[in-house]
Scaffold this motif. Structure first.
Motif, PDB file in Angstrom:
ATOM      1  N   PRO A 131       0.814  -1.224   0.000  1.00  0.00           N
ATOM      2  CA  PRO A 131       0.000   0.000   0.000  1.00  0.00           C
ATOM      3  C   PRO A 131       0.844   1.269   0.000  1.00  0.00           C
ATOM      4  O   PRO A 131       0.437   2.282  -0.564  1.00  0.00           O
ATOM      5  CB  PRO A 131      -0.818  -0.122   1.291  1.00  0.00           C
ATOM      6  N   PHE A 132       2.022   1.197   0.629  1.00  0.00           N
ATOM      7  CA  PHE A 132       2.843   2.402   0.686  1.00  0.00           C
ATOM      8  C   PHE A 132       3.286   2.826  -0.711  1.00  0.00           C
ATOM      9  O   PHE A 132       3.230   3.995  -1.078  1.00  0.00           O
ATOM     10  CB  PHE A 132       4.071   2.151   1.565  1.00  0.00           C
TER      11      PHE A 132
ATOM     12  N   GLY B  79      11.618  -2.699   3.144  1.00  0.00           N
ATOM     13  CA  GLY B  79      10.914  -1.429   2.980  1.00  0.00           C
ATOM     14  C   GLY B  79      11.876  -0.423   2.399  1.00  0.00           C
ATOM     15  O   GLY B  79      13.045  -0.733   2.181  1.00  0.00           O
ATOM     16  N   GLN B  80      11.375   0.766   2.145  1.00  0.00           N
ATOM     17  CA  GLN B  80      12.249   1.764   1.544  1.00  0.00           C
ATOM     18  C   GLN B  80      12.413   2.953   2.477  1.00  0.00           C
ATOM     19  O   GLN B  80      11.574   3.195   3.335  1.00  0.00           O
ATOM     20  CB  GLN B  80      11.679   2.248   0.202  1.00  0.00           C
ATOM     21  N   ASP B  81      13.509   3.674   2.282  1.00  0.00           N
ATOM     22  CA  ASP B  81      13.760   4.881   3.062  1.00  0.00           C
ATOM     23  C   ASP B  81      13.235   6.064   2.255  1.00  0.00           C
ATOM     24  O   ASP B  81      13.746   6.353   1.175  1.00  0.00           O
ATOM     25  CB  ASP B  81      15.261   5.010   3.314  1.00  0.00           C
ATOM     26  N   ILE B  82      12.203   6.736   2.765  1.00  0.00           N
ATOM     27  CA  ILE B  82      11.674   7.861   2.002  1.00  0.00           C
ATOM     28  C   ILE B  82      12.229   9.192   2.504  1.00  0.00           C
ATOM     29  O   ILE B  82      11.772  10.242   2.103  1.00  0.00           O
ATOM     30  CB  ILE B  82      10.130   7.899   2.014  1.00  0.00           C
ATOM     31  N   SER B  83      13.231   9.112   3.378  1.00  0.00           N
ATOM     32  CA  SER B  83      13.759  10.368   3.913  1.00  0.00           C
ATOM     33  C   SER B  83      15.031  10.809   3.206  1.00  0.00           C
ATOM     34  O   SER B  83      15.667  11.765   3.636  1.00  0.00           O
ATOM     35  CB  SER B  83      14.027  10.216   5.411  1.00  0.00           C
ATOM     36  N   VAL B  84      15.409  10.136   2.109  1.00  0.00           N
ATOM     37  CA  VAL B  84      16.712  10.463   1.511  1.00  0.00           C
ATOM     38  C   VAL B  84      16.773  11.909   1.023  1.00  0.00           C
ATOM     39  O   VAL B  84      17.798  12.573   1.164  1.00  0.00           O
ATOM     40  CB  VAL B  84      17.096   9.484   0.378  1.00  0.00           C
ATOM     41  N   ILE B 140       9.411  -0.773  13.580  1.00  0.00           N
ATOM     42  CA  ILE B 140       8.434   0.060  12.881  1.00  0.00           C
ATOM     43  C   ILE B 140       8.674  -0.142  11.393  1.00  0.00           C
ATOM     44  O   ILE B 140       9.820  -0.281  10.954  1.00  0.00           O
ATOM     45  CB  ILE B 140       8.630   1.537  13.262  1.00  0.00           C
ATOM     46  N   GLN B 141       7.584  -0.153  10.614  1.00  0.00           N
ATOM     47  CA  GLN B 141       7.756  -0.329   9.165  1.00  0.00           C
ATOM     48  C   GLN B 141       8.704   0.742   8.634  1.00  0.00           C
ATOM     49  O   GLN B 141       8.559   1.909   8.973  1.00  0.00           O
ATOM     50  CB  GLN B 141       6.429  -0.178   8.444  1.00  0.00           C
ATOM     51  N   PRO B 142       9.662   0.352   7.781  1.00  0.00           N
ATOM     52  CA  PRO B 142      10.690   1.310   7.324  1.00  0.00           C
ATOM     53  C   PRO B 142      10.110   2.607   6.780  1.00  0.00           C
ATOM     54  O   PRO B 142      10.593   3.683   7.105  1.00  0.00           O
ATOM     55  CB  PRO B 142      11.412   0.543   6.227  1.00  0.00           C
ATOM     56  N   ALA B 281      12.827  -7.100  -5.725  1.00  0.00           N
ATOM     57  CA  ALA B 281      11.568  -7.184  -4.994  1.00  0.00           C
ATOM     58  C   ALA B 281      11.546  -6.088  -3.941  1.00  0.00           C
ATOM     59  O   ALA B 281      12.491  -5.954  -3.164  1.00  0.00           O
ATOM     60  CB  ALA B 281      11.449  -8.545  -4.332  1.00  0.00           C
ATOM     61  N   LEU B 282      10.465  -5.258  -3.938  1.00  0.00           N
ATOM     62  CA  LEU B 282      10.395  -4.185  -2.952  1.00  0.00           C
ATOM     63  C   LEU B 282      10.082  -4.731  -1.575  1.00  0.00           C
ATOM     64  O   LEU B 282      10.122  -4.021  -0.586  1.00  0.00           O
ATOM     65  CB  LEU B 282       9.343  -3.158  -3.370  1.00  0.00           C
ATOM     66  N   SER B 283       9.755  -6.017  -1.496  1.00  0.00           N
ATOM     67  CA  SER B 283       9.477  -6.616  -0.196  1.00  0.00           C
ATOM     68  C   SER B 283      10.718  -7.264   0.405  1.00  0.00           C
ATOM     69  O   SER B 283      10.628  -7.992   1.374  1.00  0.00           O
ATOM     70  CB  SER B 283       8.353  -7.637  -0.338  1.00  0.00           C
ATOM     71  N   GLY B 284      11.878  -6.997  -0.171  1.00  0.00           N
ATOM     72  CA  GLY B 284      13.121  -7.457   0.420  1.00  0.00           C
ATOM     73  C   GLY B 284      13.622  -8.770  -0.142  1.00  0.00           C
ATOM     74  O   GLY B 284      12.990  -9.389  -0.997  1.00  0.00           O
TER      75      GLY B 284
END
Lengths: 342, 356
Positions: A131-132, B79-84, B140-142, B281-284
């Motif tokens: 979902p993200f 998960g991905q880091d969205i703070s880059v 916590i989810q990344p 894979a974005l799920s790792g």
């Protein structure tokens, strides 16, 4: 029951996660408001101050309700802020440039919400995409689309719209102003919509079968499936309702600001997520309460007001405050979660 | 034995290469001048290569560097880091703060560039560790954990420099994002190449890649095998932090100054897109570093193409979002299985036809 009911600690231990987190939220909010009254003067005691918090956050309350629903089901939706910007701009263009009526603009807002809900819900529930990622794309699409619809920000000039925007609902209580005249407090129409949404969503999640399904799916997908719940459809519905609420919230936001701009509602998704988390909705799903979310929004805006009136009025403090609050409550949740496993 | 007939499809490099090919064909048809590279001289009289392809190599550098870290984070934590983007603003702000000191417009730099860079590395690594701890220790989810820094980052960046916009006048600071006199190829490309070389050596001669994949595929199994998943996750975020510092050096060097709200805006989207485009894979789990890096340059090629056709920079995200959605839909397991079934049916039918 006998063992647990001794003293307050025993009661807290026997509470469900949902109620415990709700309790923390309400206590934090009350303490914060009392602190504000004590340290920052009597301004916070005026009913209108409180009503202004509601007026400014009506849209956020509606969006946060949707966000909580999605988070209870175990998902997340970060496209709500972008949607608010897109809806504001589209409705502004429709009313002012194309001569559309107010009803048409409302339909447009709901339409955008519906389209978002259908697409995002389908991608998340039936194609099983994170979902993200889906809503991140949704957010960027909405932001980009807003610029494509119209680049320059502008105020809506329509008289019918201004009349609706300035409609105020006067409450039976108020305060005495400097001249000694009694002034009724007022709220905007958006607040009524927001309160209706909060009450309806609360009833929906608490006492309907479908509402309980959301908790079941968020708590444990596998056992929900075993119980015969249609997990995919439930997830789909959660995103659909969230986006519809974001559509309504976007319109309320538009009604509050009365203009269209690509930078509108910047960070609203963040505020909605933070409010839900502060309100005791768990990111892991299955735990949450709409009343808590309502208090979450109030807590967040109260602390923002405190920070602003304490002299840190530069824009960046707001962002840092929200982040610190969010971080704090995430850690609290993490501790609550580990309490359960011990 | 696996069928080798689908080998090309199975190869991870297939998706970015195909996307690149599509883009290039589109450009070739729309306007062949896209491929023109000319050697000119800039105002200082130094030779400089110019052309859209050079632009892609130049501006894709930061993205490629970020893609390295993002790939590791994605693989380890799922998960991905969205703070880059926000982290780049912080690191860039630190660099300028160290170089300029308290005076926002100094005539001379107050510290050597290398010191500023190392301080930025330290700060970025610390913020990376902060994200990593939230993810690994507090579970916590990344994306939500990094949402904290995403909100606060640009504010912190402004706060570091007291909301002033320092300007570095020294020309040597411009080298990292521009040109070194005498060499016509932009420096960022070399920096990116160096980073790629380093990560190649690290993956080749250490067990980092193996451990990261092990943690990403099954955390419990990794722990039972004696790995420390918490450490490895934090390490992957710290490495991303270092990548952020390098990207920040290039970004600030390009302008010699910083704009807190605009610098590296939306770059998190591009970095995630690069990883996704690389077929990871974005799920790792498993990852292919080369595919991510190639993916980064493909994204930059897309951006440059869109700019060439006069798409406003604010409208870019809308187009990229469509690309993301198409990509994730194509790589979704359910859709993949459907496609696989259809091609399988097609192939068996073909074989039957040959048999007859």
């Amino acid at each position: 029951m006998k063992n647990n009911s001794t003293g307050i600690t025993g009661k807290i231990k026997s509470m469900s996660d949902t109620n415990l987190l709700l309790l923390i939220t309400v206590v934090v909010f009350v303490l914060m408001y009392i602190g504000a009254v004590l340290f920052l003067g009597k301004g916070f005691l005026k009913p209108q101050t409180f009503c202004n918090i509601l007026n400014e956050n009506a849209a956020l309350i509606i969006m946060s309700c949707g966000m909580s629903l999605v988070m209870i089901t175990g998902g997340i939706d970060i496209s709500v802020g972008g949607m608010a910007a897109l809806i504001s701009m589209s409705c502004a263009v429709l009313i002012d440039r194309k001569g559309g009526s107010l009803a048409a603009s409302m339909m447009l807002a709901l339409g955008i919400g519906l389209a978002y809900g259908l697409i995002q819900g389908f991608l998340v529930a039936y194609l099983e995409i994170q979902p993200f990622i889906v809503s991140l794309a949704g957010m960027f699409f909405a932001r980009g689309m807003t610029t494509i619809v119209n680049t320059a920000p502008f105020n809506v000039q329509s008289k019918a719209f201004a009349a609706l925007k300035n409609t105020r609902v006067y409450l039976p209580f108020g305060s005495v102003n400097k001249r000694g005249v009694f002034v009724h407090s007022y709220v905007e129409i958006g607040v009524l919509v927001a309160l209706a949404v909060v009450i309806l969503m609360f009833i929906f999640l608490r006492w309907t079968r479908l509402g309980r399904n959301f908790y079941a799916v968020g708590g444990n997908k596998q056992s929900a499936l075993m119980l015969g719940i249609n997990v995919k459809r439930t997830k789909f519905l959660s995103h659909l309702i969230c986006s519809l609420l974001a559509g309504i919230g976007g319109y309320v936001y538009f009604l509050h600001v009365g203009s269209g701009s690509a930078s509108h509602a910047a960070g609203a998704e963040m505020n909605a997520i933070a409010s839900s988390i502060i309100g005791g909705t768990m990111l892991t799903g299955g735990v949450g309460n709409i009343i808590g979310t309502f208090f979450g929004v109030l807590s967040l805006s109260t602390i923002k007001n405190i920070v602003a009136s304490a002299g840190f009025d530069q824009a960046w403090w707001s962002g840092i405050t929200v982040a610190v609050m969010l971080c704090l409550f995430l850690v609290i949740q993490s501790i609550v979660l580990s309490r359960k496993s011990r | 034995m696996k069928k080798s007939g689908t080998g090309l499809f199975r190869n991870q490099l297939f998706i970015p290469l195909a996307a690149l090919l599509l883009l290039m064909i589109f450009n070739l048809i729309a306007d062949p001048s896209f491929f023109k590279i000319s050697l000119g001289y800039n105002s200082a009289g130094n030779p400089v290569l110019s052309g859209y392809l050079i632009t892609i190599l130049d501006y894709g550098s930061e993205l490629a560097i970020l893609a390295i870290g993002m790939t590791l984070v994605t693989a380890a934590s799922g998960g991905q880091d969205i703070s880059v983007g926000a982290a780049i603003a912080i690191a860039g702000s630190v660099i300028l703060r160290v170089l300029c000191g308290t005076n926002p417009r100094p005539d001379k730099m107050q510290a050597p560039i290398i010191v500023a860079f190392l301080v930025a590395c330290l700060v970025a690594a610390l913020f990376g560790a902060f994200n990593g701890i939230l993810v690994a220790v507090f579970r916590i989810q990344p994306m939500v954990a990094t949402l904290i820094l995403y909100t606060a980052g640009r504010s912190i960046a402004a706060w570091i420099n007291n909301n002033q916009l320092p300007i570095v006048k020294d020309p040597s600071f411009k080298y990292f994002g521009g040109l070194i006199p005498g060499i016509p190829i932009p420096v960022p490309f070399f920096i990116a190449a160096l980073c790629v070389l380093i990560i190649f050596l690290v993956l080749r001669f250490t067990t980092l890649g193996l451990y990261v994949q092990a943690v990403g595929i099954n955390e419990r199994a990794a722990r039972l095998n004696g790995l420390n998943p918490v450490f490895i996750k934090i390490l992957s975020f710290v490495i991303l932090g270092l990548c952020v510092a390098v990207a920040a050096l290039i970004k600030t060097s390009r302008l010699s100054t910083i704009n807190y709200s605009v610098i590296a805006k939306d770059i998190e989207m591009d970095a995630i897109l690069a990883v996704a485009l690389g077929g990871n894979a974005l799920s790792g789990g498993k990852f292919n570093m080369w595919a991510s890096i190639l993916g980064a340059y493909v994204i930059q090629a897309l951006t440059t193409t869109l700019f060439k056709f006069n798409v406003q920079s604010d409208a870019l995200p809308a187009y990229k979002a469509v690309v993301v959605i198409i990509l994730v839909v194509l790589s979704a397991p359910t859709v993949r299985n459907k496609i696989y079934e259809v091609t399988k049916k097609f192939r068996t039918r073909k074989q039957e036809g040959e048999a007859v």
